[in-house]
Design a protein around this motif. Structure first.
Motif, PDB file in Angstrom:
ATOM      1  N   ARG A 127       1.370  16.679   1.651  1.00  0.00           N
ATOM      2  CA  ARG A 127       0.001  17.194   1.535  1.00  0.00           C
ATOM      3  C   ARG A 127      -0.989  16.040   1.413  1.00  0.00           C
ATOM      4  NH1 ARG A 127       1.977  20.406  -2.545  1.00  0.00           N
ATOM      5  NH2 ARG A 127       2.662  22.419  -1.777  1.00  0.00           N
ATOM      6  N   ARG A 128      -0.610  15.035   0.627  1.00  0.00           N
ATOM      7  CA  ARG A 128      -1.516  13.889   0.441  1.00  0.00           C
ATOM      8  C   ARG A 128      -1.648  13.092   1.732  1.00  0.00           C
ATOM      9  NH1 ARG A 128      -0.473   9.680  -3.130  1.00  0.00           N
ATOM     10  NH2 ARG A 128       1.536  10.429  -3.859  1.00  0.00           N
ATOM     11  N   ALA A 129      -0.547  13.023   2.501  1.00  0.00           N
ATOM     12  CA  ALA A 129      -0.603  12.293   3.779  1.00  0.00           C
ATOM     13  C   ALA A 129      -1.625  12.958   4.703  1.00  0.00           C
ATOM     14  CB  ALA A 129       0.774  12.256   4.430  1.00  0.00           C
ATOM     15  N   GLU A 139       0.839  -1.202   0.000  1.00  0.00           N
ATOM     16  CA  GLU A 139       0.000   0.000   0.000  1.00  0.00           C
ATOM     17  C   GLU A 139       0.875   1.254   0.000  1.00  0.00           C
ATOM     18  OE1 GLU A 139      -3.367  -1.151   2.882  1.00  0.00           O
ATOM     19  OE2 GLU A 139      -2.656   0.804   3.569  1.00  0.00           O
ATOM     20  N   PHE A 180       1.581   4.366  -2.519  1.00  0.00           N
ATOM     21  CA  PHE A 180       1.416   5.749  -2.062  1.00  0.00           C
ATOM     22  C   PHE A 180       2.627   6.601  -2.460  1.00  0.00           C
ATOM     23  CE2 PHE A 180       1.973   8.977   1.352  1.00  0.00           C
ATOM     24  CZ  PHE A 180       0.841   9.728   1.088  1.00  0.00           C
ATOM     25  N   LYS A 209      -4.200  14.770   3.767  1.00  0.00           N
ATOM     26  CA  LYS A 209      -5.540  14.617   3.196  1.00  0.00           C
ATOM     27  C   LYS A 209      -6.033  13.168   3.283  1.00  0.00           C
ATOM     28  CE  LYS A 209      -7.540  16.140  -0.985  1.00  0.00           C
ATOM     29  NZ  LYS A 209      -7.092  15.338  -2.079  1.00  0.00           N
ATOM     30  N   ASP A 210      -5.207  12.248   2.818  1.00  0.00           N
ATOM     31  CA  ASP A 210      -5.667  10.847   2.718  1.00  0.00           C
ATOM     32  C   ASP A 210      -5.637  10.120   4.058  1.00  0.00           C
ATOM     33  OD1 ASP A 210      -5.662  11.555   0.132  1.00  0.00           O
ATOM     34  OD2 ASP A 210      -4.174  10.112  -0.566  1.00  0.00           O
ATOM     35  N   PHE A 211      -4.670  10.478   4.913  1.00  0.00           N
ATOM     36  CA  PHE A 211      -4.516   9.720   6.166  1.00  0.00           C
ATOM     37  C   PHE A 211      -4.849  10.540   7.403  1.00  0.00           C
ATOM     38  CE2 PHE A 211      -0.921   7.626   3.590  1.00  0.00           C
ATOM     39  CZ  PHE A 211      -1.811   6.744   2.989  1.00  0.00           C
ATOM     40  N   ASP A 212      -5.497  11.700   7.216  1.00  0.00           N
ATOM     41  CA  ASP A 212      -5.909  12.522   8.365  1.00  0.00           C
ATOM     42  C   ASP A 212      -4.750  12.864   9.281  1.00  0.00           C
ATOM     43  OD1 ASP A 212      -8.517  12.839   7.819  1.00  0.00           O
ATOM     44  OD2 ASP A 212      -9.164  11.005   8.849  1.00  0.00           O
ATOM     45  N   LYS A 241       0.708   3.836  10.706  1.00  0.00           N
ATOM     46  CA  LYS A 241      -0.469   4.714  10.633  1.00  0.00           C
ATOM     47  C   LYS A 241      -0.496   5.749  11.760  1.00  0.00           C
ATOM     48  CE  LYS A 241      -3.221   1.334   8.221  1.00  0.00           C
ATOM     49  NZ  LYS A 241      -4.433   0.556   8.099  1.00  0.00           N
TER      50      LYS A 241
END
Ligand code: ADP
Length: 334
Positions: A184-186, A123, A127, A188-191, A158
């Protein structure tokens, strides 16, 4: 989310006590990217290392989602540390392990079943877009790719929080941009919530929501990134920001070389579209000489400034200046 209260870290040096972090308090909201800037030796690394007790604080309290870290025993602390990932300027990867094994490492420490580990690593490889490098060793991949692996490893458990100690400082601009995109994606995608130390102005402007400026172990100023760059409250912050930037026009322009009033006009997302200068010329019969200008992308908005010379009757020039301020521009006489 993160609440730090009266944090102190002292080191004993040759019989003297030295306060590297001196009564620091701050709060970071969930989903925020919080930057820490300041001169070398200001205490930034020590502060951030205290947040996961890599460095044992001397005094103070650290709350992560209401859990007080300082009161935790060794076992509870280890469990809580899974909630806090960290990346470094020097990547800190294991040289003898492959990309896959580096990312899997924290999960092996947790003694997760092999299948679960494989699934999570796959995963994360997706990413960071490095599936093809799973069997490479750190020496065989670029700096930007190493940092992507380090991020994947930091995210393996996580965590809720990612700490970055100069995570992009060793990278060229293209790789830096890729890493910022990944962060930025971390969020957004992983709160996630990120606290990052950086000395790179572009990085701070590009990604941080709020910034704290550290000096001599203290936070001397804290503000949104827009406010900090546009209107630093402290003279010391202003000099510090200037010292990080290339020579600015203000250092080259000597107002005494001009007949009229030389002013600096700061504008932001609300004022950038207003045709204030042409209004000013018509309304007050002043001449406007544009000396220099600059616009920056700061977080999600554009801010900038112009340096202009206003020529005309003293009284009308002053009226024009009042008008510009009334329109919401920040005005400073140089
Ligand atoms: P920054 O990250 O802002 O460059 P640091 O947190 O690395 O600053 O260091 C702050 C101050 O604390 C420096 O004067 C540094 O020499 C001192 N310091 C950091 N770690 C130690 C240590 N383990 N022992 C003694 N002094 C230290």
């Amino acid at each position: 989310m993160i609440d730090v209260k009266h944090l102190v870290k002292e080191f004993e040096l040759n019989g003297n006590t030295f306060r590297a972090v001196d009564d620091v308090s701050f709060h970071v909201d969930k989903g925020e990217i919080y930057g820490i800037i300041g001169l070398s030796g200001a205490g930034k690394s020590t502060l951030v290392r205290c947040l996961n007790r890599l460095e044992e604080p001397s005094e103070g309290e650290i709350y992560i989602d209401g859990v007080e870290l300082m009161s935790l025993g060794k076992k509870e602390l280890l469990a809580e540390r899974k909630e806090i990932g960290m990346i470094f300027q020097s990547f800190n990867l294991f040289h003898q392990k492959t990309v896959f094994e580096n990312i899997a490492y924290p999960l092996e420490i947790m003694k997760l079943p092999k299948e679960e580990i494989k699934e999570r690593v796959e995963e994360l490889l997706t990413f960071i877009d490095l599936e093809s490098k799973r069997n490479s060793y750190p020496a065989e991949i670029s700096g930007g790719q190493k940092q992507r692996v380090a991020i994947a490893r930091a995210l393996a458990t996580k965590p809720k929080i990612l700490l970055s100690d100069e995570g992009t400082s060793a990278l060229d601009p293209a790789n830096t941009e890729q890493i910022l995109e990944l962060l930025r994606r971390a969020v957004k995608d992983f709160d996630m919530t990120i606290i990052m130390i950086t000395h790179q102005m572009e990085v701070a402007k590009d990604i941080c929501d709020r910034i704290a400026v550290m000096e001599n172990g203290k936070i001397i100023e804290e503000n949104t990134v827009e406010a900090l760059f546009q209107a630093p409250k402290q003279q010391r912050t202003r000099s510090f920001i200037k010292s990080l930037q290339d020579t600015t026009e203000e250092e080259i322009i000597n107002p005494e070389d001009f007949k009229g009033k030389v002013i600096r006009l700061g504008y932001d997302k609300d004022t950038v579209h207003l045709p204030v200068l042409s209004h000013c010329i018509r309304k007050f019969n002043v001449d406007v000489n544009l000396i220099s200008g600059n616009i920056n992308k700061v977080s999600s908005s554009n801010i900038g400034y112009m340096i202009v010379e206003l020529q005309g009757e003293k009284q009308t020039v002053y009226q024009a200046m009042d008008y510009l301020e009334e329109q919401g521009l920040r005005l400073e006489v140089l």
